[in-house]
Write an enzyme that holds these catalytic residues in place. Structure first.
Site, PDB file in Angstrom:
ATOM      1  N   GLY A   1      41.906  45.947  35.125  1.00 25.06           N
ATOM      2  CA  GLY A   1      40.681  46.297  35.149  1.00 25.06           C
ATOM      3  C   GLY A   1      40.464  46.351  36.912  1.00 25.06           C
ATOM      4  O   GLY A   1      41.456  46.574  37.646  1.00 25.06           O
ATOM      5  N   GLY A   2      39.114  46.557  37.201  1.00 20.75           N
ATOM      6  CA  GLY A   2      38.807  46.894  38.649  1.00 20.75           C
ATOM      7  C   GLY A   2      39.408  45.473  39.530  1.00 20.75           C
ATOM      8  O   GLY A   2      39.333  45.904  40.827  1.00 20.75           O
ATOM      9  N   PHE A   3      39.357  44.190  39.197  1.00 23.96           N
ATOM     10  CA  PHE A   3      39.559  43.390  40.018  1.00 23.96           C
ATOM     11  C   PHE A   3      41.069  42.392  39.351  1.00 23.96           C
ATOM     12  O   PHE A   3      41.302  41.553  40.225  1.00 23.96           O
ATOM     13  CB  PHE A   3      38.406  42.429  39.970  1.00 23.96           C
ATOM     14  CG  PHE A   3      38.186  41.508  38.718  1.00 23.96           C
ATOM     15  CD1 PHE A   3      38.721  40.318  38.388  1.00 23.96           C
ATOM     16  CD2 PHE A   3      37.164  42.097  37.767  1.00 23.96           C
ATOM     17  CE1 PHE A   3      38.254  39.731  37.425  1.00 23.96           C
ATOM     18  CE2 PHE A   3      36.966  41.431  36.631  1.00 23.96           C
ATOM     19  CZ  PHE A   3      37.466  39.973  36.619  1.00 23.96           C
TER      20      PHE A   3
ATOM     21  N   ILE B   1      45.375  40.960  32.679  1.00 26.28           N
ATOM     22  CA  ILE B   1      45.336  40.208  31.560  1.00 26.28           C
ATOM     23  C   ILE B   1      46.684  39.987  30.850  1.00 26.28           C
ATOM     24  O   ILE B   1      47.191  41.043  30.452  1.00 26.28           O
ATOM     25  CB  ILE B   1      44.145  40.551  30.624  1.00 26.28           C
ATOM     26  CG1 ILE B   1      42.800  40.350  31.086  1.00 26.28           C
ATOM     27  CG2 ILE B   1      44.402  39.512  29.186  1.00 26.28           C
ATOM     28  CD1 ILE B   1      41.707  41.009  30.295  1.00 26.28           C
TER      29      ILE B   1
ATOM     30  N   LYS C   1      43.853  35.409  32.509  1.00 19.17           N
ATOM     31  CA  LYS C   1      43.382  36.243  33.504  1.00 19.17           C
ATOM     32  C   LYS C   1      43.869  36.092  34.846  1.00 19.17           C
ATOM     33  O   LYS C   1      43.640  34.791  35.138  1.00 19.17           O
ATOM     34  CB  LYS C   1      41.656  36.357  33.259  1.00 19.17           C
ATOM     35  CG  LYS C   1      41.090  36.909  32.091  1.00 19.17           C
ATOM     36  CD  LYS C   1      39.686  36.818  32.048  1.00 19.17           C
ATOM     37  CE  LYS C   1      39.167  37.605  30.888  1.00 19.17           C
ATOM     38  NZ  LYS C   1      37.618  37.545  30.994  1.00 19.17           N
TER      39      LYS C   1
ATOM     40  N   ASP D   1      25.158  41.270  32.023  1.00 20.48           N
ATOM     41  CA  ASP D   1      26.021  42.554  31.511  1.00 20.48           C
ATOM     42  C   ASP D   1      26.132  42.858  30.215  1.00 20.48           C
ATOM     43  O   ASP D   1      27.522  43.019  29.884  1.00 20.48           O
ATOM     44  CB  ASP D   1      27.149  42.695  32.528  1.00 20.48           C
ATOM     45  CG  ASP D   1      27.928  43.958  32.831  1.00 20.48           C
ATOM     46  OD1 ASP D   1      27.121  45.016  32.393  1.00 20.48           O
ATOM     47  OD2 ASP D   1      29.010  44.010  33.090  1.00 20.48           O
TER      48      ASP D   1
END
Length: 357
Positions: free
Chosen positions: A38-40, A43, A63, A169
């Site tokens: 993902g963005g950061f 996994i 992660k 979120d």
């Protein structure tokens, strides 16, 4: 020390499959293949059996992010402070719950690779995310499914709220089915979790235009639009918007997501004109009365007021009484209508790339 926040995080260079990581408790974990990014962060499948390759049916994931990034640090602090298994089990016994959808945390640590420092966290493996299911089913869930998911989320939110945190979120992309128990739903991704009440002292209400419109614009709360720190009422407001979308297929501001001010105005209008605004938005033949009442209750809360979770659950459950759903059973998303008796479902495996930003 927490990492410094940046406007954009760097995606780490992938670690090698088969690499052995040692957590802070000296337990070793072997990396399998990378299954999401993902963005950061990344996994990987993982296993505590370090002498053999990681099986595709592995029940753990790791992660990984660069040490200087922030989201995984925030998530780790949430699990260490608020989601220890002994505390969750004690809470479930107190509340007479058979299940609480918070993923199991197994450990964390740091690693070095090619001169770079990494942070990692070991979690139980989860399955498909609710957003994927929602899209596959034509962007529509039946009422019974929506209300049952809503009640399950209230159980989770009450627990994390009582432990000084808010999620911040909530959305279908962050709700995942279990891997071993694919008929249960978990609330995942605590990278934006916020300690709203450290040591019992609630944060003060303070608007900050520089932080305005934080979160996922489609669902974020009116407080977040104003740059106010997240709160319990914000979490519940977000859940209300999610349920409205799941039942109706879209939200009144769906076409305007690139204009945060317009989205904010539309949310204000929706909450100001309850219950008519919700019932009129619902497609013909769709009864959203419970969601209207839910949002009405939430919108009346003060910023630092403790919600009446049982009242909110009763509002949602009132729409289920005639169908006698198995609230403590499993969800069925394989047919148009949920199964009334056994609540059978279809196993779903995998780990969604949407789980990470």
């Amino acid at each position: 020390m927490p990492p410094k926040r940046k406007g954009k995080y760097n995606l780490p260079v992938p670690l090698k499959e088969g690499m052995i990581l040692k957590d802070t408790e000296k337990k070793e974990w072997r990396l399998g293949r990378m299954i999401a990014q993902g963005g950061f962060g990344l996994i990987y499948l993982a296993s505590p059996c370090v002498d053999i390759p990681v099986d595709e049916k592995a029940e753990h994931v790791i992660k990984v992010e660069y040490l200087e990034n922030g989201p995984l640090f925030s998530e780790l602090k949430f699990y260490q402070r608020a989601a220890k298994q002994e505390h969750i089990q004690k809470w479930m016994k107190l509340k007479r719950l058979t299940f609480l959808g918070i993923p199991i945390f197994w450990g964390a640590g740091q690693a070095e690779h090619n001169g770079k420092s990494y942070r990692f966290m070991v979690m139980e493996r989860l399955g498909e995310d609710l957003q994927t299911t929602f899209e596959r089913r034509g962007r529509k869930f039946n009422k019974e499914t929506v209300l049952q998911i809503g009640v399950r989320m209230l159980d989770i939110l009450e627990y994390i709220h009582e432990n000084e945190y808010v999620h911040g979120d909530i959305k279908a992309a962050n709700l995942l089915f279990g891997y071993k128990n694919p008929h249960e739903v978990y609330l995942a991704d605590y990278g934006l979790a916020y300690r709203y009440c450290p040591n019992g002292n609630h944060k003060e209400y303070q608007e900050n235009p520089k932080k305005g419109h934080n979160g996922t614009i489609e669902f974020t709360s009116l407080d977040a639009h104003k740059g106010v720190a997240p709160s319990r009422r914000g979490d519940l407001e977000i859940l209300g918007y999610c349920m409205l979308q799941w039942m109706c297929g879209s939200l009144p501001w769906q076409h305007n997501l690139r204009n945060p001010e317009a989205v904010q105005a539309a949310k204000n209008k929706l909450l100001d004109e309850l219950p008519d605004s919700v019932t009129q938005w619902a497609p013909s033949g769709t009864d959203c009365g419970e969601i209207a009442r839910f949002l009405k209750n939430v919108s009346s809360l003060a910023y630092d007021e403790k919600p009446e979770y049982e009242t909110l659950k009763k509002i949602l459950l009132s729409g289920l009484e005639q169908k006698r759903p198995c609230y403590n059973g499993v969800l069925d998303l394989t047919t148009t209508k949920s199964t009334r008796g056994g609540c059978a479902g279809n196993p779903r495996k995998g780990y969604s790339e949407l789980e990470m930003k």
